[in-house]
Design a protein around this motif. Structure first.
Motif, PDB file in Angstrom:
ATOM      1  N   GLN A  15       0.749  -1.261   0.128  1.00 15.04           N
ATOM      2  CA  GLN A  15       0.019   0.048   0.099  1.00 15.04           C
ATOM      3  C   GLN A  15       0.901   1.470   0.206  1.00 15.04           C
ATOM      4  N   ASN A  16       1.945   1.258   0.874  1.00 11.89           N
ATOM      5  CA  ASN A  16       2.811   2.524   0.742  1.00 11.89           C
ATOM      6  C   ASN A  16       3.510   2.401  -0.412  1.00 11.89           C
ATOM      7  N   THR A  17       3.984   1.314  -1.207  1.00 12.76           N
ATOM      8  CA  THR A  17       4.641   1.393  -2.622  1.00 12.76           C
ATOM      9  C   THR A  17       3.774   2.127  -3.709  1.00 12.76           C
ATOM     10  N   ILE A  18       2.330   1.700  -3.509  1.00  7.09           N
ATOM     11  CA  ILE A  18       1.435   2.265  -4.371  1.00  7.09           C
ATOM     12  C   ILE A  18       1.347   3.718  -4.205  1.00  7.09           C
ATOM     13  N   ALA A  19       1.195   4.194  -3.071  1.00  9.51           N
ATOM     14  CA  ALA A  19       0.874   5.491  -2.762  1.00  9.51           C
ATOM     15  C   ALA A  19       2.187   6.404  -3.340  1.00  9.51           C
ATOM     16  N   ASN A  20       3.455   5.976  -2.786  1.00  6.57           N
ATOM     17  CA  ASN A  20       4.609   6.548  -3.465  1.00  6.57           C
ATOM     18  C   ASN A  20       4.615   6.685  -5.026  1.00  6.57           C
ATOM     19  N   THR A  21       4.269   5.501  -5.546  1.00  2.00           N
ATOM     20  CA  THR A  21       4.391   5.487  -6.972  1.00  2.00           C
ATOM     21  C   THR A  21       3.233   6.549  -7.709  1.00  2.00           C
ATOM     22  N   VAL A  22       2.063   6.591  -6.973  1.00  3.90           N
ATOM     23  CA  VAL A  22       1.059   7.427  -7.333  1.00  3.90           C
ATOM     24  C   VAL A  22       1.644   8.899  -7.482  1.00  3.90           C
ATOM     25  N   LYS A  23       2.337   9.112  -6.310  1.00  5.19           N
ATOM     26  CA  LYS A  23       2.670  10.632  -5.993  1.00  5.19           C
ATOM     27  C   LYS A  23       3.829  10.793  -6.966  1.00  5.19           C
ATOM     28  N   ARG A  54       5.125   3.201 -14.567  1.00  4.18           N
ATOM     29  CA  ARG A  54       4.607   3.334 -13.343  1.00  4.18           C
ATOM     30  C   ARG A  54       3.347   2.916 -13.069  1.00  4.18           C
ATOM     31  N   LYS A  55       2.315   3.386 -14.214  1.00  2.93           N
ATOM     32  CA  LYS A  55       0.963   3.119 -14.095  1.00  2.93           C
ATOM     33  C   LYS A  55       0.723   1.633 -14.219  1.00  2.93           C
ATOM     34  N   GLN A  56       1.561   0.977 -15.012  1.00  2.77           N
ATOM     35  CA  GLN A  56       1.448  -0.594 -15.060  1.00  2.77           C
ATOM     36  C   GLN A  56       1.846  -0.924 -13.808  1.00  2.77           C
ATOM     37  N   ALA A  57       2.839  -0.668 -13.178  1.00  7.93           N
ATOM     38  CA  ALA A  57       3.174  -1.073 -12.052  1.00  7.93           C
ATOM     39  C   ALA A  57       2.376  -0.902 -10.883  1.00  7.93           C
ATOM     40  N   ILE A  58       1.598   0.283 -10.775  1.00 13.04           N
ATOM     41  CA  ILE A  58       0.506   0.623  -9.921  1.00 13.04           C
ATOM     42  C   ILE A  58      -0.471  -0.761 -10.181  1.00 13.04           C
ATOM     43  N   SER A  59      -1.065  -1.011 -11.531  1.00 12.88           N
ATOM     44  CA  SER A  59      -1.881  -1.764 -11.549  1.00 12.88           C
ATOM     45  C   SER A  59      -1.749  -3.405 -10.963  1.00 12.88           C
ATOM     46  N   SER A  60      -0.278  -3.574 -11.151  1.00 14.43           N
ATOM     47  CA  SER A  60       0.061  -5.039 -10.683  1.00 14.43           C
ATOM     48  C   SER A  60       0.197  -4.908  -9.279  1.00 14.43           C
ATOM     49  N   LEU A  61       0.598  -3.999  -8.511  1.00 14.95           N
ATOM     50  CA  LEU A  61       0.816  -3.644  -7.268  1.00 14.95           C
ATOM     51  C   LEU A  61      -0.828  -3.863  -6.532  1.00 14.95           C
ATOM     52  N   LYS A  62      -1.488  -3.283  -7.147  1.00 15.84           N
ATOM     53  CA  LYS A  62      -3.078  -3.251  -6.522  1.00 15.84           C
ATOM     54  C   LYS A  62      -3.432  -4.615  -6.819  1.00 15.84           C
ATOM     55  N   GLN A  63      -3.327  -5.540  -7.783  1.00 15.85           N
ATOM     56  CA  GLN A  63      -3.690  -6.854  -7.760  1.00 15.85           C
ATOM     57  C   GLN A  63      -3.009  -7.818  -6.478  1.00 15.85           C
ATOM     58  N   GLU A  64      -1.763  -7.536  -6.564  1.00 12.50           N
ATOM     59  CA  GLU A  64      -0.827  -8.007  -5.381  1.00 12.50           C
ATOM     60  C   GLU A  64      -1.582  -7.607  -4.023  1.00 12.50           C
ATOM     61  N   TYR A  65      -1.488  -6.372  -3.794  1.00 11.01           N
ATOM     62  CA  TYR A  65      -2.355  -5.882  -2.431  1.00 11.01           C
ATOM     63  C   TYR A  65      -3.585  -6.612  -2.149  1.00 11.01           C
ATOM     64  N   GLN A  66      -4.448  -6.701  -3.252  1.00 11.26           N
ATOM     65  CA  GLN A  66      -5.618  -7.701  -2.982  1.00 11.26           C
ATOM     66  C   GLN A  66      -5.348  -9.144  -2.518  1.00 11.26           C
ATOM     67  N   ASP A  67      -4.454  -9.847  -3.179  1.00  8.19           N
ATOM     68  CA  ASP A  67      -3.853 -11.175  -2.751  1.00  8.19           C
ATOM     69  C   ASP A  67      -3.519 -11.083  -1.445  1.00  8.19           C
ATOM     70  N   GLU A  68      -2.694 -10.311  -1.129  1.00  7.08           N
ATOM     71  CA  GLU A  68      -2.111 -10.278   0.395  1.00  7.08           C
ATOM     72  C   GLU A  68      -3.176  -9.769   1.311  1.00  7.08           C
ATOM     73  N   ALA A  69      -4.270  -8.862   1.057  1.00 10.10           N
ATOM     74  CA  ALA A  69      -5.072  -8.792   2.079  1.00 10.10           C
ATOM     75  C   ALA A  69      -6.263  -9.780   2.358  1.00 10.10           C
ATOM     76  N   ASN A  70      -6.588 -10.482   1.110  1.00  7.97           N
ATOM     77  CA  ASN A  70      -7.162 -11.534   1.330  1.00  7.97           C
ATOM     78  C   ASN A  70      -6.591 -12.725   2.129  1.00  7.97           C
ATOM     79  N   GLN A  71      -5.287 -12.966   2.261  1.00  8.81           N
ATOM     80  CA  GLN A  71      -4.760 -13.820   3.131  1.00  8.81           C
ATOM     81  C   GLN A  71      -4.824 -13.904   4.552  1.00  8.81           C
TER      82      GLN A  71
END
Length: 71
Positions: A15-23, A54-71
């Motif tokens: 989540q922090n990585t996503i926020a930093n990349t969006v910035k 960066r936008k592509q990375a954000i998309s991938s990170l969001k998917q990874e975040y959802q995977d981690e949040a669901n564990q």
């Protein structure tokens, strides 16, 4: 002996990585808006390409975040 693999804060780190990349995307867009007339076309293209990556990375990170949040 190897350190145990601690993944307890993965979702927070992602989540922090996503926020930093969006910035960074926004900062780069702001820079281009303010200074496009002062920089070369090649640099403009490089910055735009970097933001697309960066936008592509954000998309991938969001998917990874959802995977981690669901564990």
């Amino acid at each position: 002996m190897a350190k145990p693999d601690d993944r307890s804060n993965n979702a927070e780190r992602i989540q922090n990585t996503i926020a930093n990349t969006v910035k960074k995307v926004q900062d780069t867009a702001d820079y281009l808006n303010e200074h496009a007339s002062e920089i070369s076309g090649e640099e403009i293209n490089q910055l735009k390409h970097k933001n697309e990556n960066r936008k592509q990375a954000i998309s991938s990170l969001k998917q990874e975040y959802q995977d981690e949040a669901n564990q």
